[in-house]
Design an enzyme around this catalytic site. Structure first.
Site, PDB file in Angstrom:
ATOM      1  N   ASP A 123       4.468  -0.025   2.860  1.00  0.00           N
ATOM      2  CA  ASP A 123       4.679  -0.544   1.507  1.00  0.00           C
ATOM      3  C   ASP A 123       5.429   0.477   0.667  1.00  0.00           C
ATOM      4  O   ASP A 123       4.917   1.553   0.370  1.00  0.00           O
ATOM      5  CB  ASP A 123       3.323  -0.842   0.836  1.00  0.00           C
ATOM      6  CG  ASP A 123       3.504  -1.427  -0.561  1.00  0.00           C
ATOM      7  OD1 ASP A 123       3.614  -2.663  -0.673  1.00  0.00           O
ATOM      8  OD2 ASP A 123       3.563  -0.654  -1.538  1.00  0.00           O
ATOM      9  N   HIS A 145       7.922  -6.347  -8.736  1.00  0.00           N
ATOM     10  CA  HIS A 145       7.018  -5.204  -8.918  1.00  0.00           C
ATOM     11  C   HIS A 145       6.143  -5.342 -10.168  1.00  0.00           C
ATOM     12  O   HIS A 145       4.969  -4.974 -10.153  1.00  0.00           O
ATOM     13  CB  HIS A 145       7.866  -3.918  -9.004  1.00  0.00           C
ATOM     14  CG  HIS A 145       7.125  -2.668  -8.677  1.00  0.00           C
ATOM     15  ND1 HIS A 145       7.737  -1.573  -8.130  1.00  0.00           N
ATOM     16  CD2 HIS A 145       5.830  -2.312  -8.829  1.00  0.00           C
ATOM     17  CE1 HIS A 145       6.832  -0.613  -7.956  1.00  0.00           C
ATOM     18  NE2 HIS A 145       5.677  -1.032  -8.373  1.00  0.00           N
ATOM     19  N   LYS A 154       9.891  -3.578  -3.183  1.00  0.00           N
ATOM     20  CA  LYS A 154       9.697  -4.282  -4.461  1.00  0.00           C
ATOM     21  C   LYS A 154      10.900  -4.144  -5.380  1.00  0.00           C
ATOM     22  O   LYS A 154      11.601  -3.123  -5.353  1.00  0.00           O
ATOM     23  CB  LYS A 154       8.453  -3.730  -5.190  1.00  0.00           C
ATOM     24  CG  LYS A 154       7.237  -3.583  -4.305  1.00  0.00           C
ATOM     25  CD  LYS A 154       5.999  -3.130  -5.060  1.00  0.00           C
ATOM     26  CE  LYS A 154       4.912  -2.695  -4.095  1.00  0.00           C
ATOM     27  NZ  LYS A 154       5.035  -1.326  -3.620  1.00  0.00           N
ATOM     28  N   TYR A 172      10.175   3.760  -6.151  1.00  0.00           N
ATOM     29  CA  TYR A 172       9.544   4.971  -5.593  1.00  0.00           C
ATOM     30  C   TYR A 172      10.596   6.005  -5.171  1.00  0.00           C
ATOM     31  O   TYR A 172      10.244   7.158  -4.918  1.00  0.00           O
ATOM     32  CB  TYR A 172       8.660   4.648  -4.376  1.00  0.00           C
ATOM     33  CG  TYR A 172       7.500   3.709  -4.624  1.00  0.00           C
ATOM     34  CD1 TYR A 172       7.125   3.342  -5.920  1.00  0.00           C
ATOM     35  CD2 TYR A 172       6.761   3.194  -3.565  1.00  0.00           C
ATOM     36  CE1 TYR A 172       6.069   2.470  -6.134  1.00  0.00           C
ATOM     37  CE2 TYR A 172       5.697   2.327  -3.784  1.00  0.00           C
ATOM     38  CZ  TYR A 172       5.360   1.960  -5.067  1.00  0.00           C
ATOM     39  OH  TYR A 172       4.310   1.097  -5.267  1.00  0.00           O
TER      40      TYR A 172
HETATM   41  P1  NAP Z   1      -4.760   5.372  -3.376  1.00  0.00           P
HETATM   42  O1  NAP Z   1      -4.348   4.921  -2.017  1.00  0.00           O
HETATM   43  O2  NAP Z   1      -5.898   4.718  -4.066  1.00  0.00           O
HETATM   44  O3  NAP Z   1      -5.113   6.913  -3.378  1.00  0.00           O
HETATM   45  C1  NAP Z   1      -4.293   7.874  -2.821  1.00  0.00           C
HETATM   46  C2  NAP Z   1      -4.985   9.228  -3.042  1.00  0.00           C
HETATM   47  O4  NAP Z   1      -6.165   9.311  -2.218  1.00  0.00           O
HETATM   48  C3  NAP Z   1      -4.112  10.379  -2.690  1.00  0.00           C
HETATM   49  O5  NAP Z   1      -4.385  11.406  -3.628  1.00  0.00           O
HETATM   50  C4  NAP Z   1      -4.622  10.810  -1.301  1.00  0.00           C
HETATM   51  O6  NAP Z   1      -4.433  12.203  -1.136  1.00  0.00           O
HETATM   52  C5  NAP Z   1      -6.084  10.461  -1.380  1.00  0.00           C
HETATM   53  N1  NAP Z   1      -6.661  10.075  -0.079  1.00  0.00           N
HETATM   54  C6  NAP Z   1      -6.161   9.184   0.810  1.00  0.00           C
HETATM   55  N2  NAP Z   1      -6.994   9.031   1.853  1.00  0.00           N
HETATM   56  C7  NAP Z   1      -8.054   9.856   1.637  1.00  0.00           C
HETATM   57  C8  NAP Z   1      -9.229  10.130   2.363  1.00  0.00           C
HETATM   58  N3  NAP Z   1      -9.493   9.525   3.527  1.00  0.00           N
HETATM   59  N4  NAP Z   1     -10.109  11.034   1.838  1.00  0.00           N
HETATM   60  C9  NAP Z   1      -9.857  11.641   0.648  1.00  0.00           C
HETATM   61  N5  NAP Z   1      -8.743  11.419  -0.089  1.00  0.00           N
HETATM   62  C10 NAP Z   1      -7.852  10.518   0.399  1.00  0.00           C
HETATM   63  O7  NAP Z   1      -3.507   5.322  -4.392  1.00  0.00           O
HETATM   64  P2  NAP Z   1      -2.049   4.726  -4.415  1.00  0.00           P
HETATM   65  O8  NAP Z   1      -1.148   5.520  -3.564  1.00  0.00           O
HETATM   66  O9  NAP Z   1      -1.684   4.590  -5.839  1.00  0.00           O
HETATM   67  O10 NAP Z   1      -2.174   3.240  -3.819  1.00  0.00           O
HETATM   68  C11 NAP Z   1      -1.861   2.896  -2.494  1.00  0.00           C
HETATM   69  C12 NAP Z   1      -0.497   2.222  -2.401  1.00  0.00           C
HETATM   70  O11 NAP Z   1      -0.453   1.060  -3.230  1.00  0.00           O
HETATM   71  C13 NAP Z   1       0.674   3.059  -2.929  1.00  0.00           C
HETATM   72  O12 NAP Z   1       1.028   4.115  -2.073  1.00  0.00           O
HETATM   73  C14 NAP Z   1       1.724   2.020  -3.117  1.00  0.00           C
HETATM   74  O13 NAP Z   1       2.321   1.668  -1.887  1.00  0.00           O
HETATM   75  C15 NAP Z   1       0.902   0.873  -3.701  1.00  0.00           C
HETATM   76  N6  NAP Z   1       0.896   0.861  -5.181  1.00  0.00           N
HETATM   77  C16 NAP Z   1       1.481  -0.190  -5.822  1.00  0.00           C
HETATM   78  C17 NAP Z   1       1.486  -0.280  -7.199  1.00  0.00           C
HETATM   79  C18 NAP Z   1       2.107  -1.464  -7.864  1.00  0.00           C
HETATM   80  O14 NAP Z   1       2.305  -1.447  -9.096  1.00  0.00           O
HETATM   81  N7  NAP Z   1       2.440  -2.499  -7.133  1.00  0.00           N
HETATM   82  C19 NAP Z   1       0.902   0.742  -7.979  1.00  0.00           C
HETATM   83  C20 NAP Z   1       0.309   1.824  -7.316  1.00  0.00           C
HETATM   84  C21 NAP Z   1       0.303   1.854  -5.924  1.00  0.00           C
HETATM   85  P3  NAP Z   1      -3.534  12.819   0.070  1.00  0.00           P
HETATM   86  O15 NAP Z   1      -2.225  12.092   0.082  1.00  0.00           O
HETATM   87  O16 NAP Z   1      -3.419  14.262  -0.326  1.00  0.00           O
HETATM   88  O17 NAP Z   1      -4.340  12.603   1.316  1.00  0.00           O
END
Ligand code: NAP
Length: 281
Positions: free
Chosen positions: A43, A106, A73, A48
């Site tokens: 994704d 998006h 997106k 990004y």
């Molecule tokens: P998330 O997946 O909720 O959290 C990522 C954070 O958690 C990072 O700091 C990561 O650190 C940490 N982490 C991951 N696995 C872990 C584990 N097993 N133990 C401890 N810490 C862990 O946040 P997100 O990246 O915002 O959301 C996921 C995806 O959703 C995004 O990458 C993106 O593709 C999508 N997204 C979309 C929108 C939208 O508006 N459509 C907005 C936000 C996100 P490390 O990397 O240091 O491991």
């Protein structure tokens, strides 16, 4: 990997890999590691700034295209019928692909209806297997559905234990739209990774907090795309092969605050702020 069946019979993995906030220079390695760990759904987004790096990792992996599910997106500044078509082809070129699996609007801002018409046409032309939206609250989602031909296959929204989105999920279920979580770990906000309820449930199963959260979402049939730049966590996040009891599901449900931990897309100040963002795309 388990799949969900989208409303146009396309299969989508229930768990994928998100690359938001991974700097472009780190993204190729992160995606290569994720693909090596077993992820097949990726994704990204034009906003990004890392589509090219995702594309390089896909190419280098040698994994057959039909085994991958790639989502990107459309950003607000590219909204509208002509702009959206152009932006789609730019993303495709950056990713080095000849088709996308899922293309999402998006944000629910700008000329969403023009964008949707372009996306419907791209879908009919066969260059994108499914089209959907992101950050649409139920009112905007239903309006888009009722006044267009194609119902979005997916709505990607903030969904995690502190904001579980059950009302949204119910509206989507009634309308045949698959819910997909962004921020499954709330990006660690509210001390999610040391939360006592989640830690206690994890201890009972010999699983980490991250695994409990992903399992809770997947057991609710929510598609998840956790992000990590660490190979050990990528592997950890892929292991959701256990089952939470009804009581454990209910205690996680009880963590819901009913509010966003990030921003409310219905807040006029947020609408205006997003519209002014100028990512380099
Ligand atoms: P998330 O997946 O909720 O959290 C990522 C954070 O958690 C990072 O700091 C990561 O650190 C940490 N982490 C991951 N696995 C872990 C584990 N097993 N133990 C401890 N810490 C862990 O946040 P997100 O990246 O915002 O959301 C996921 C995806 O959703 C995004 O990458 C993106 O593709 C999508 N997204 C979309 C929108 C939208 O508006 N459509 C907005 C936000 C996100 P490390 O990397 O240091 O491991």
């Amino acid at each position: 990997m388990q799949n969900v069946l989208l409303n146009n019979d396309v299969e989508m993995p229930i768990l994928g890999f998100g690359v938001y906030q991974i700097p472009p220079e780190q993204t190729e390695q992160a995606v290569s590691d994720a693909l090596a760990a077993g992820y097949r759904s990726l994704d990204t987004a034009a906003a990004y700034g890392n589509e090219e790096a995702v594309g390089r990792a896909i190419k280098a992996s040698g994994i057959p295209r039909e085994d991958l599910f790639v989502t990107t997106k459309l950003w607000i500044s590219s909204a509208g019928e002509e702009n959206a078509r152009r932006a789609f082809h730019t993303s495709l070129r950056r990713l080095g692909l000849d088709h996308l699996d899922l293309y999402l609007i998006h944000q629910p801002f700008g000329d969403v209806y023009g964008s949707w018409r372009a996306m419907e046409a791209l879908h009919r032309e066969g260059v994108v297997r499914a089209i959907g939206v992101s950050n649409f609250y139920p009112d905007r989602l239903v309006d888009l559905i009722d006044h267009n031909e194609i119902t979005p296959a997916v709505n990607q929204i903030e969904t995690h234990p502190f904001n579980r989105r059950t009302v949204d999920q119910e509206v989507m279920r009634e309308r045949g739209v698959q819910i997909e979580s962004w921020g499954p770990f709330a990006e660690g906000r509210n001390n999610l990774f040391s939360d006592p309820v989640l830690s206690g449930i994890g201890a009972a199963h010999g699983k980490s907090v991250a695994q409990v959260v992903l399992r809770w979402l997947i057991q609710r049939r929510v598609v998840v795309i956790p992000k990590s730049v660490r190979a050990d966590r990528m592997a950890e996040n892929l292991d959701f092969d256990f089952e939470l009891t009804d009581d454990q599901m209910a205690s996680i449900d009880a963590m819901d605050t009913g509010e966003s931990l990030f921003f409310d897309h219905r807040d006029p100040e947020v609408v205006s702020r997003f519209g002014k963002l100028q990512p380099n795309i």
